[in-house]
Design an enzyme around this catalytic site. Structure first.
Site, PDB file in Angstrom:
ATOM      1  CG  ASP A  68      -2.080   0.980   1.091  1.00 22.02           C
ATOM      2  OD1 ASP A  68      -3.144   0.547   0.619  1.00 22.02           O
ATOM      3  OD2 ASP A  68      -1.900   2.163   1.445  1.00 22.02           O
ATOM      4  CB  ALA A  69       0.473   4.528  -1.556  1.00 22.12           C
ATOM      5  N   PRO A  71       2.499   3.835   4.356  1.00 20.31           N
ATOM      6  CG  PRO A  71       4.511   4.959   4.688  1.00 20.31           C
ATOM      7  CD  PRO A  71       3.282   4.977   3.852  1.00 20.31           C
ATOM      8  CG  ASP A  72       2.909   5.770   9.519  1.00 22.64           C
ATOM      9  OD1 ASP A  72       4.004   5.174   9.494  1.00 22.64           O
ATOM     10  OD2 ASP A  72       2.804   6.988   9.733  1.00 22.64           O
ATOM     11  CE  LYS A  73      -5.854   1.195   5.548  1.00 24.28           C
ATOM     12  NZ  LYS A  73      -6.412   0.484   6.697  1.00 24.28           N
ATOM     13  NE  ARG A 115     -12.690   4.913  -1.445  1.00 26.26           N
ATOM     14  CZ  ARG A 115     -13.067   4.871  -0.176  1.00 26.26           C
ATOM     15  NH1 ARG A 115     -13.710   5.904   0.357  1.00 26.26           N
ATOM     16  NH2 ARG A 115     -12.818   3.818   0.562  1.00 26.26           N
ATOM     17  NE  ARG A 122     -17.782   2.833 -16.797  1.00 28.08           N
ATOM     18  CZ  ARG A 122     -18.267   1.810 -17.481  1.00 28.08           C
ATOM     19  NH1 ARG A 122     -19.066   2.026 -18.500  1.00 28.08           N
ATOM     20  NH2 ARG A 122     -17.964   0.576 -17.140  1.00 28.08           N
ATOM     21  CG  ASN A 154     -15.629  -2.336  -9.194  1.00 28.40           C
ATOM     22  OD1 ASN A 154     -15.683  -3.191 -10.070  1.00 28.40           O
ATOM     23  ND2 ASN A 154     -16.133  -2.514  -7.988  1.00 28.40           N
ATOM     24  NE  ARG A 185     -23.357  -8.275  -3.834  1.00 30.21           N
ATOM     25  CZ  ARG A 185     -22.468  -7.381  -4.240  1.00 30.21           C
ATOM     26  NH1 ARG A 185     -22.367  -7.090  -5.526  1.00 30.21           N
ATOM     27  NH2 ARG A 185     -21.691  -6.773  -3.371  1.00 30.21           N
TER      28      ARG A 185
END
Length: 350
Positions: A68-69, A71-73, A115, A122, A154, A185
């Site tokens: 992930d970009a 680093p702390d998370k 997001r 689109r 997505n 579903r």
């Protein structure tokens, strides 16, 4: 990523293992044919971590790498999972913003994505995701040239096409999660309507993941019994109206989850783990996944589009596409989805 709070750093002796355990005499080294499996998850957001957690609890890999970009998370997520080691199968968990941590992965699952901004078109969203994928896919392909790419981000169909182009991989090794979750579903809602177990319902959603997905009513069955062919004409018309409502409910169900909790995570986590199991363990199971669809079901050979079709999955990726009978209406809707995706792809700066 630097490992924090290691016992060595705290002064614990490095040779303590020799004190606690006695080696086996004249032990042979591991068989050269044996190897450890490795899955990498790109993106440590809600979806990425739901996938990672499900992979761990289902014991699908020997090694799990997170990228992930932030680093702390990323460090926090890695430690949180590592602290559950006593409750999980033995899996080595790694994490780093550097894609080198993904080296020699069997499957790379991409969940990272931009997001949509309110009011954004689109096409503009796709262009931003294209820029992001240009940073993600080439290093994955470089560090794991034999890996399988599983795209979850997505809009999954176009992004799977982008991942295929950027990786240079053969098309069977680049797969989108597609309508695998939509089909789950669909089966759940049908089972609820018919009062049976969802695992006994054979029903697929195909085509583009999202609002224009196609429900294959003509091949739907319960316990091997075709549903629509068992009905009288009048009853079939009525039931098809009910089924169309169910199809729309499938499409709208993801939006309902997002409205209620802010995002979807657990179901896609199980879906991605389900696909990983079929791929890694060479199960030859049929899943509706996003794949290079040209030449199938009347889609022209010159239309390089990815959309979901029922496909057999195994250790080399997509093994084959199921030759399921489609009604004329279903085939036409599938081709319309392919045309719409093709036209959108032509506008990308790829």
């Amino acid at each position: 990523m630097k490992k924090v709070s290691s016992l060595s750093e705290l002064g614990f002796a490095d040779d303590i293992h020799r004190t606690l355990f006695r080696p086996i005499q004249q032990a042979a080294p591991p068989s050269p044919t044996q190897r450890r499996t490795k899955i990498s998850v790109i993106g440590a957001g809600n979806v990425g971590m739901a996938i990672a957690q499900t992979i761990l609890t289902q014991d699908l890999t020997d090694e799990l790498a997170l990228v992930d970009a932030k680093p702390d998370k990323l460090q926090g997520e890695m430690l949180d999972l590592q602290h559950a080691a006593a409750f999980l199968p033995r899996t080595r968990i790694l994490a780093s913003p550097d894609y080198a941590v993904t080296a020699n992965s069997d499957v790379c699952i991409i969940t990272a994505g931009a997001r949509q901004i309110p009011g954004e078109t689109r096409l503009n969203l796709l262009q931003r995701n294209l820029a992001l994928f240009k940073e993600i896919v080439p290093p994955l392909a470089r560090y794991s040239p034999g890996t399988l790419l599983l795209v979850v981000s997505n809009p999954v169909d176009v992004l799977t096409y982008i991942a295929w182009k950027l990786s240079g991989f053969p098309p069977n090794r680049v797969i989108g999660s597609g309508t695998n979750l939509d089909s789950s579903r669909f089966r759940f809602l049908l089972a609820d309507h018919l009062e049976v177990n969802a695992q006994d319902v054979q029903a697929y959603m195909v085509g583009e993941h999202g609002d224009s997905s196609v429900a294959l009513w003509s091949s739907m069955s319960v316990g091997g019994v075709p549903i629509l062919s068992q009905l009288t004409n009048d009853k079939a018309v009525m039931e098809q109206g009910v089924l169309e409502k169910i199809r729309k409910a499938v499409v709208e169900s993801a939006y309902e989850v997002i409205r209620l909790k802010g995002y979807t995570s657990w179901a896609i986590g199980y879906s991605a783990a389900n696909l990983s199991r079929s791929l890694l363990r060479d199960q030859h199971r049929i899943h509706p996944v996003s794949l290079l669809a040209k030449g199938f079901y009347g889609i022209p050979d010159d239309r390089e589009v990815f959309l979901s079709l029922p496909a057999q999955l195994g250790r080399s990726g997509v093994l084959s596409v199921a030759n399921i009978h489609l009604s004329e209406e279903e085939a036409a809707r599938l081709r319309r989805s392919a045309n719409a995706l093709w036209e959108l792809q032509q506008k990308l700066d790829l």
